[in-house]
Design a protein around this motif. Structure first.
Motif, short mmCIF file in Angstrom:
data_model
loop_
_atom_site.label_atom_id
_atom_site.label_comp_id
_atom_site.label_asym_id
_atom_site.label_seq_id
_atom_site.Cartn_x
_atom_site.Cartn_y
_atom_site.Cartn_z
N ARG A 126 0.81 -1.22 0.00
CA ARG A 126 0.00 0.00 0.00
C ARG A 126 0.85 1.27 0.00
N ALA A 127 1.95 1.26 0.71
CA ALA A 127 2.79 2.46 0.75
C ALA A 127 3.30 2.80 -0.65
N GLU A 128 3.76 1.77 -1.38
CA GLU A 128 4.23 2.00 -2.74
C GLU A 128 3.08 2.39 -3.67
N LEU A 129 1.91 1.75 -3.48
CA LEU A 129 0.74 2.07 -4.27
C LEU A 129 0.37 3.55 -4.13
N HIS A 130 0.35 4.03 -2.90
CA HIS A 130 -0.03 5.42 -2.66
C HIS A 130 1.02 6.39 -3.20
N ALA A 131 2.30 6.02 -3.09
CA ALA A 131 3.36 6.88 -3.61
C ALA A 131 3.26 7.00 -5.13
N LEU A 132 2.99 5.88 -5.81
CA LEU A 132 2.83 5.92 -7.27
C LEU A 132 1.59 6.73 -7.66
N ALA A 133 0.53 6.58 -6.87
CA ALA A 133 -0.70 7.31 -7.15
C ALA A 133 -0.50 8.82 -7.01
N GLN A 135 2.22 10.46 -7.53
CA GLN A 135 2.96 10.90 -8.72
C GLN A 135 2.03 11.06 -9.91
N GLN A 136 1.13 10.10 -10.07
CA GLN A 136 0.19 10.14 -11.19
C GLN A 136 -0.78 11.32 -11.07
N LEU A 137 -1.25 11.57 -9.85
CA LEU A 137 -2.18 12.68 -9.61
C LEU A 137 -1.50 14.03 -9.81
N ALA A 138 -0.21 14.10 -9.46
CA ALA A 138 0.52 15.37 -9.59
C ALA A 138 0.63 15.80 -11.05
N GLY A 141 -2.30 18.01 -11.65
CA GLY A 141 -2.59 19.06 -10.70
C GLY A 141 -3.52 18.68 -9.58
N MET A 142 -3.56 17.40 -9.19
CA MET A 142 -4.46 16.93 -8.13
C MET A 142 -3.67 16.49 -6.91
N GLN A 143 -2.69 17.30 -6.51
CA GLN A 143 -1.85 16.93 -5.38
C GLN A 143 -2.62 16.85 -4.06
N GLY A 144 -3.76 17.56 -3.97
CA GLY A 144 -4.49 17.60 -2.71
C GLY A 144 -5.43 16.43 -2.49
N ILE A 145 -5.53 15.50 -3.43
CA ILE A 145 -6.45 14.37 -3.30
C ILE A 145 -5.79 13.24 -2.51
#
Length: 541
Positions: A126-133, A135-138, A141-145
């Protein structure tokens, strides 16, 4: 300009990235016929046309969601005939569909990386999943999600951004974007265009399907026009005039809605005071007047849709009061105010509908339509009393009303008995609109009413909105398209962080002032809200 019989090679002599040869698709009747087209590496090819012209069908054939009846394709110089969306994605052909394909029960991160979840010994990392997510959101421009948030908790516009981010993969060769900005604000649209520029630099080919002609002029290298399932024009985008493109799309003259004077508003028909729900809508004061259209602008997540849902009774307000007044039939400019309170603070949409309020929802697929049912059923279900007697449906009357609505809104269909799920997205939106035209509501709430609707149909809908205001109705229009709001509205309110922070009168707004209010510029000095330009109703219990 004549349509090329076969795709042309690139200027440098290399084979096109994607070539289509005489593609056709038949259902009960042909919906696509003899389409030959080429996409070059690093090119944005705009694909436009009226609703039902075949744009979505062609896009789905390219991405393996629909199999062609005839014709063939090449990816580079290799035969390309994907049997499924997964087959197409395996070779780098991806699509962001107009109807979202997210799994509502999964998190944002799980949706973004559904096919490449990081695992170890069968356990999700999960930690890696969230880190990759993150990056994808950034990228968009969705860094706040929060990537752990269930995607169902996001607004429809934010879900659209997640769908786009999901398809921005490193192995993408061809990206098809079907109305990608229909639910996005100018800020989100700018982030998307930045990503498209990066894709072009990598040699990715982009097919950009849209009715927003001003966007096509910003982003496209060439434009291809479909009409009635056939390719009628292909040309460089540079120098193309909007009026000329519209003429090629619809094959007829289209009424333009340019600058207009402010309508003479009548008395208030709906009033909200201190309306709120948790932190998503906070202490909103709002008046909707007979004979006017009020717009509602704001960024994705600002509370626009949530406010509309409270006004319709789809969500229950924690605080505040909603009041509906008599007098919907009063013409604009009437000086005598209504004096009778007829309803308020309804507990359900049914109560709101009975009181005289309608809603064109932003999400037609899950909230607005009975997809397995016919146009006739969907259009008349809002007022069965008008098509029945003594509890029995009058089928002849129902069909007659349906034909009138289909003709008024130019719904492209075989008949009123056609199942709604088989219509194009834009024609489905028109069916939602038809439902409330049939009901003849006093107050109509419109949440992104022209989403996925072509320029010709949009002009028809605008004319219908004008007719409604002429008849003394009160309209509230939510739109991510500031241009649309400035064309149609008499007042525009701006939402930010759940609050109605500004209301601008026609003649006192600009793109800059509306955006400044949405982003929280302290220098913006809006006009008073609610408007004091119309008579105030005298309340009688």
């Amino acid at each position: 300009m004549t349509t090329p019989a076969v795709p042309a090679p690139a200027a440098n002599g290399r084979a096109p990235l994607l070539s289509l040869f005489s593609l056709g698709k038949d259902y009960a009747t042909p919906v696509l016929d003899d389409v030959s087209l080429a996409l070059q590496p690093g090119e944005v090819l705009a694909l436009t046309g009226e609703n039902g012209a075949g744009k979505s069908t062609l896009s789905k054939i390219i991405c393996g969601l629909v199999q062609p009846t005839r014709g063939h394709m090449l990816l580079g110089e290799v035969p390309f005939h994907p049997g499924s969306r997964r087959n197409a994605e395996h070779v780098g052909v991806r699509m962001v569909m107009q109807e979202l394909g997210l799994v509502s029960t999964l998190s944002v991160a799980e949706n973004l990386l559904l096919e490449r979840l990081p695992q170890r010994a069968g356990w999700l990392k999960r930690a890696e999943l969230h880190a990759l997510a993150v990056q994808q959101l950034a990228k968009i421009g969705m860094q706040g999600i929060d990537p752990a948030m269930p995607v169902a908790q996001l607004g429809i516009g934010q879900q659209q951004m997640v769908e786009i981010a999901r398809n921005l993969q490193d192995d993408t060769r061809v990206l098809v974007l079907d109305e990608p900005t229909a639910m996005l604000t100018s800020r989100e649209t700018s982030h998307l265009f930045e990503q498209i520029a990066l894709l072009k630099a990598r040699g990715v080919g982009v097919i950009y399907v849209s009715h927003r002609l001003e966007e096509l002029q910003r982003i496209a290298d060439r434009v291809a026009v479909l009409r009635d399932g056939r390719l009628v024009d292909v040309r460089p985008m540079a120098g193309v005039r909007e009026a000329e493109l519209v003429q090629r799309m619809v094959g007829r003259a289209v009424q333009e809605h340019g600058n207009r004077a402010r309508r003479a508003a009548g008395p208030a028909l709906l009033r909200a005071r201190g309306l709120g729900r948790a932190q998503v809508v906070r202490d909103v004061d709002l008046d909707l007047h007979a004979g006017e259209i009020m717009g509602l602008a704001g960024l994705v997540g600002s509370g626009r849709t949530e406010l509309v849902r409270l006004l319709f009774g789809a969500d229950r307000a924690d605080r505040g009061e909603i009041t509906l007044y008599a007098g919907a039939a009063a013409p604009p400019g009437q000086v005598e105010p209504p004096t009778r309170r007829v309803a308020g603070n309804w507990r359900s949409p049914m109560q709101a509908i009975r009181a005289g309020i309608g809603l064109v929802t932003e999400d037609r697929k899950s909230q607005g339509l009975l997809l397995p049912q016919s146009i006739r059923v969907n259009a008349t279900v809002s007022d069965l009393g008008a098509v029945s007697r003594a509890g029995w449906l009058q089928m002849a009357k129902e069909r007659r009303i349906t034909r009138r609505l289909v003709d008024t809104l130019r719904i492209r269909s075989q008949s009123g008995e056609q199942v709604v799920s088989t219509l194009s997205g834009g024609n489905q939106q028109k069916v939602v609109f038809a439902r409330w035209l049939h009901r003849e509501c006093k107050v109509l709430l419109l949440d992104e009413p022209t989403r996925g609707v072509d320029v010709g149909a949009r002009a028809d809908l605008y004319a219908e909105l004008d007719r409604m205001t002429d008849a003394g109705k009160a309209l509230l229009m939510v739109s991510s398209d500031l241009r649309e709001l400035m064309i149609m509205c008499d007042r525009i309110g701006v939402m930010r962080a759940g609050r109605l922070v500004a209301v601008f009168e026609r003649g006192h707004w600009s793109d800059q002032s509306l955006l400044a209010a949405a982003f929280g510029d302290a220098g913006v000095r809006p006009l008073p809200s609610p408007s004091s330009s119309a008579p105030t109703p005298a309340v009688q219990s």
